[in-house]
Design a protein around this motif. Structure first.
Motif, PDB file in Angstrom:
ATOM      1  N   ALA A   6       4.172   4.538 -10.771  1.00 10.26           N
ATOM      2  CA  ALA A   6       5.336   5.405 -10.955  1.00 10.26           C
ATOM      3  C   ALA A   6       6.489   4.988 -10.045  1.00 10.26           C
ATOM      4  CB  ALA A   6       4.949   6.857 -10.697  1.00 10.26           C
ATOM      5  N   THR A   7       6.178   4.718  -8.778  1.00 10.14           N
ATOM      6  CA  THR A   7       7.213   4.304  -7.832  1.00 10.14           C
ATOM      7  C   THR A   7       7.783   2.944  -8.215  1.00 10.14           C
ATOM      8  OG1 THR A   7       6.063   5.512  -6.077  1.00 10.14           O
ATOM      9  CG2 THR A   7       7.730   3.922  -5.397  1.00 10.14           C
TER      10      THR A   7
ATOM     11  N   GLN B  45       6.791   1.156   6.347  1.00  6.82           N
ATOM     12  CA  GLN B  45       6.734  -0.041   7.186  1.00  6.82           C
ATOM     13  C   GLN B  45       6.489  -1.301   6.351  1.00  6.82           C
ATOM     14  OE1 GLN B  45       3.944   0.160  10.429  1.00  6.82           O
ATOM     15  NE2 GLN B  45       4.255  -1.958  11.038  1.00  6.82           N
ATOM     16  N   GLU B  46       5.483  -1.232   5.462  1.00 12.24           N
ATOM     17  CA  GLU B  46       5.164  -2.411   4.646  1.00 12.24           C
ATOM     18  C   GLU B  46       6.300  -2.730   3.674  1.00 12.24           C
ATOM     19  OE1 GLU B  46       3.158   0.066   5.231  1.00 12.24           O
ATOM     20  OE2 GLU B  46       1.323  -0.779   6.113  1.00 12.24           O
ATOM     21  N   TRP B  47       6.976  -1.670   3.152  1.00 11.56           N
ATOM     22  CA  TRP B  47       8.089  -1.919   2.237  1.00 11.56           C
ATOM     23  C   TRP B  47       9.234  -2.610   2.965  1.00 11.56           C
ATOM     24  CZ3 TRP B  47       8.838  -2.399  -2.681  1.00 11.56           C
ATOM     25  CH2 TRP B  47      10.156  -2.525  -3.147  1.00 11.56           C
TER      26      TRP B  47
ATOM     27  N   ALA C 138      11.323   4.002  -0.120  1.00 18.23           N
ATOM     28  CA  ALA C 138       9.892   3.987  -0.442  1.00 18.23           C
ATOM     29  C   ALA C 138       9.231   5.255   0.069  1.00 18.23           C
ATOM     30  CB  ALA C 138       9.241   2.767   0.201  1.00 18.23           C
ATOM     31  N   PRO C 139       8.074   5.633  -0.469  1.00 14.91           N
ATOM     32  CA  PRO C 139       7.330   6.785   0.047  1.00 14.91           C
ATOM     33  C   PRO C 139       7.026   6.609   1.529  1.00 14.91           C
ATOM     34  CG  PRO C 139       6.399   6.029  -2.031  1.00 14.91           C
ATOM     35  CD  PRO C 139       7.421   5.018  -1.631  1.00 14.91           C
TER      36      PRO C 139
ATOM     37  N   PRO D 114       0.836  -1.212   0.000  1.00  8.72           N
ATOM     38  CA  PRO D 114       0.000   0.000   0.000  1.00  8.72           C
ATOM     39  C   PRO D 114       0.866   1.256   0.000  1.00  8.72           C
ATOM     40  CG  PRO D 114      -0.064  -1.090   2.146  1.00  8.72           C
ATOM     41  CD  PRO D 114       0.638  -2.018   1.217  1.00  8.72           C
ATOM     42  N   GLY D 115       0.534   2.185  -0.870  1.00  8.42           N
ATOM     43  CA  GLY D 115       1.313   3.409  -0.983  1.00  8.42           C
ATOM     44  C   GLY D 115       2.307   3.385  -2.120  1.00  8.42           C
TER      45      GLY D 115
END
Length: 689
Positions: free
Chosen positions: A442-443, A472-474, A466-467, A437-438
């Motif tokens: 593009a990323t 946290q999830e990344w 990561a953004p 999520p997030g």
């Protein structure tokens, strides 16, 4: 203690095929073509041939057995084992010779490419794209080179991949393929050449191959004399099942492996060649006798063990009118006074009613619904019947639902493992990154661009910023990939790690996560049957399970249900009673497949395949008119149809001709049983929205 005659169950022609080139005929080195008519015991004959070769000293390690599916290869190996066990007097606990080189053309090709990768310009860590991934990569390349921005309608990614695949498998020039199969795309020939070149380059950069590459690279290997001789020398015997379903690439491979034909056996039936839309060509089996440096021996299996003689008489008459064929006339010991029926009905609605009545009548007479099938040329031809079956609460299953690897959640888990196996696989990485999520397109693109340029893509993934909303999830995903690339990790622990990470993602993405979780669990169970992550990814891509576990089949496996199937999907199956819908010109043959003589001949073979699925009862339905909607100029109207051109007036002597309403006369007091309907297709569609 050996059996006195391990071939005692075979008839004379089957025995001839099984023993070719052994014993008294050991000096006969000609290639062998076995023309196996429908229901003639083809699989049993091929199994006895393999067993006979082993009994006469052939090394099982040097036998290459190529079948239509991996499951067919496993069944063949089981049957060969049974024959050898009987012939050699082996006890149930004694090991049987195994066939390590049995499988599909694509599966064996993948193994050979992996082994010879450094010598043919591949990295041996390549991963294999399934059809969906190949389409997505084609779409990405199509966009990158600007073909998605044309002012005129450029073919979509699926069409582009279809064109690419057909050119590769048929060995036809692109221009000819466009003219004959994709005439609406002829204006884009130069752009398509550019697209396909870029697509091949993208695959090379990402160290991936698609399904078609497995044959194309293998065929290219066989075009190199030194490599061809080396690979061919590994096998003393090459046996191919369902040879009528092979394409030109596969024929080139076979010829390259064994130019003289010595040790080659192919089994098939030109009368059942119905897959030209996949690139298969009937020419392979028709021309086989003269393709090698010595002419082939041809053995024909004509005794049928499936159908009654009246059904065979009607079927023989249809195929006897073929323009070119290997001559055969099927016969059986199963006499019957019941001829095949030509059922004339007024229209499609009455056709549906007649079939529903007949199916229930047969059920009451003791023939379960599962022993009956309704076959049709094209999927939409059964629409009226499906409505009638639903109205009467008659359960049915229609073949051709969502495939296992097409389900979104299964593709997610497979992408996780593919990306861990090959971090340069852009399609797998693009899918995996966006599970966080997030992280958007593009990323994900920024990450993959950085990985493509780096010497160590694993380190780029670990260091990626990561953004903020995805940190946290990344971090959890990066940790997962670090563990998946730990050399100490033993398969299938990789699958368990991937599953543990993915299940919370599944809960977040899908409302019906409970149902989808069953597929993830099934995937994990399948993983335990493979020796490594690479083997699992390769084998499952090449030969996936047929269906998902969303109850797309009947909810109770022992519940009775009627089988509805296209003729293409019915090949290889048989039922006690078969009903063939709309045996009229425009449906069989399809009005979309009458442009050339070759197309018309394949339509004839389709009808023959449908007819030879029946064991005891065969009903060909002939509606007299069709209701056609939204016709330009005339609005809604009726079109009048004629009996299929493949059943001439002279052939009608083989049929009992029945007309409505006599066709639906029901005995007084015959109850119409009320059984629960299974809404198979609607539930299957809803599950994956």
């Amino acid at each position: 203690m050996q059996s006195p005659d391990p071939l005692e169950s075979l008839n004379a022609q089957q025995r001839e095929a099984a023993t070719h080139g052994t014993g008294d005929t050991a000096a006969d080195t000609r290639p062998l073509l076995v023309i196996a008519g429908a229901g003639s015991g083809k699989t049993n004959t091929l199994a006895h041939r393999v067993a006979t070769l082993v009994r006469h000293g052939a090394d099982p390690q040097r036998i290459l057995l190529l079948t239509f599916s991996r499951r067919a290869a496993q069944e063949m190996e089981r049957r060969v084992g049974g024959v050898l066990q009987k012939a050699l007097g082996l006890g149930g606990t004694q090991p049987l010779p195994n066939l390590p080189w049995s499988g599909t053309f694509h599966g064996i090709g993948a193994r050979l490419l992996r082994e010879y990768a450094p010598r043919i310009g591949l990295e041996d860590t390549f991963t294999i794209h399934d059809r969906g991934d190949a389409e997505d990569l084609m779409g990405m390349v199509r966009h990158d080179i600007g073909l998605s921005e044309t002012k005129k309608r450029f073919p979509l990614k699926g069409t582009c991949l279809g064109i690419y695949s057909r050119v590769l498998n048929t060995r036809e020039p692109l221009g000819l393929t466009l003219q004959s199969v994709y005439p609406w795309c002829t204006q884009w020939e130069e752009e398509l050449k550019k697209l396909f070149g870029a697509y091949v380059e993208a695959k090379q950069q990402q160290n991936v191959v698609d399904y078609d590459d497995l044959l194309a690279f293998w065929a290219d290997m066989m075009a190199e004399p030194a490599l061809a001789a080396e690979v061919g020398a590994r096998f003393d015997h090459v046996l191919v099942d369902e040879y009528q379903d092979t394409n030109r690439l596969q024929a080139e491979i076979l010829l390259g492996l064994k130019p003289t034909g010595q040790g080659v056996t192919v089994v098939g039936d030109d009368a059942q060649s119905i897959y030209s839309f996949r690139g298969a060509t009937v020419r392979n089996i028709l021309d086989f006798p003269q393709q090698f440096t010595q002419p082939a021996r041809v053995v024909t299996l004509e005794r049928n063990y499936r159908s009654t003689q009246p059904i065979l008489d009607a079927s023989n008459a249809v195929i006897a009118a073929a323009r070119e064929r290997h001559a055969k006339n099927l016969f059986t010991d199963q006499a019957s006074s019941q001829r095949a029926q030509l059922v004339l009905v007024p229209d499609e609605a009455q056709q549906a009613r007649w079939v529903a009545d007949q199916v229930l009548r047969q059920r009451e007479a003791g023939t379960p619904l599962k022993s009956q099938a309704v076959l049709f040329r094209t999927s939409h031809h059964s629409a009226g019947l499906e409505l009638e079956l639903a109205r009467r609460n008659i359960p049915f299953v229609k073949f051709g639902g969502l495939k296992f690897l097409e389900a979104a959640h299964v593709k997610d888990v497979m992408a996780l493992l593919r990306f861990a196996q090959n971090p340069r696989s852009r399609m797998a990485g693009f899918r995996v990154a966006q599970l966080v999520p997030g992280i958007g397109a593009a990323t994900a693109t920024r990450l993959l661009d950085a990985m493509a340029e780096a010497g160590d893509p694993h380190q780029v993934l670990q260091d990626f910023e990561a953004p903020a909303q995805a940190l946290q999830e990344w971090s959890q995903l990066a940790s997962l990939f670090a563990r998946l690339n730990d050399a100490e990790l033993a398969w299938p622990a990789d699958m368990e790690l991937a599953k543990s990470w993915y299940l919370p993602v599944l809960e977040r993405l899908h409302d019906d996560a409970g149902v989808r979780k069953l597929d993830v669990e099934q995937l994990a169970r399948l993983a335990a049957g493979y020796g490594s992550r690479e083997r699992f990814l390769t084998e499952l891509t090449l030969d996936p399970p047929d269906a998902t576990s969303d109850q797309s089949g009947p909810p109770l496996r022992d519940e009775d249900y009627l089988v509805l199937s296209t003729i293409h999907s019915a090949k290889g199956q048989e039922w006690k009673a078969v009903h063939v819908l709309s045996v009229v010109d425009g449906c069989i043959p399809s009005d979309m497949a009458t442009g050339t003589t070759e197309e018309i001949e394949e339509e004839r073979r389709l009808l023959y395949v449908a007819m030879t699925r029946a064991r005891e009862q065969l009903h060909l339905l002939v509606p007299q008119r069709f209701y056609v909607t939204q016709q330009s100029g005339g609005g809604d109207r009726h079109l009048y149809a004629g009996r299929s051109r493949f059943i001439s007036e002279a052939m009608t002597a083989h049929y009992e001709q029945v007309t409505w309403p006599e066709a639906i006369a029901v005995r007084p007091g015959l109850a119409q049983p009320q059984v629960p309907v299974i809404q198979v297709r609607s539930r299957a569609r809803a599950a994956w929205k």
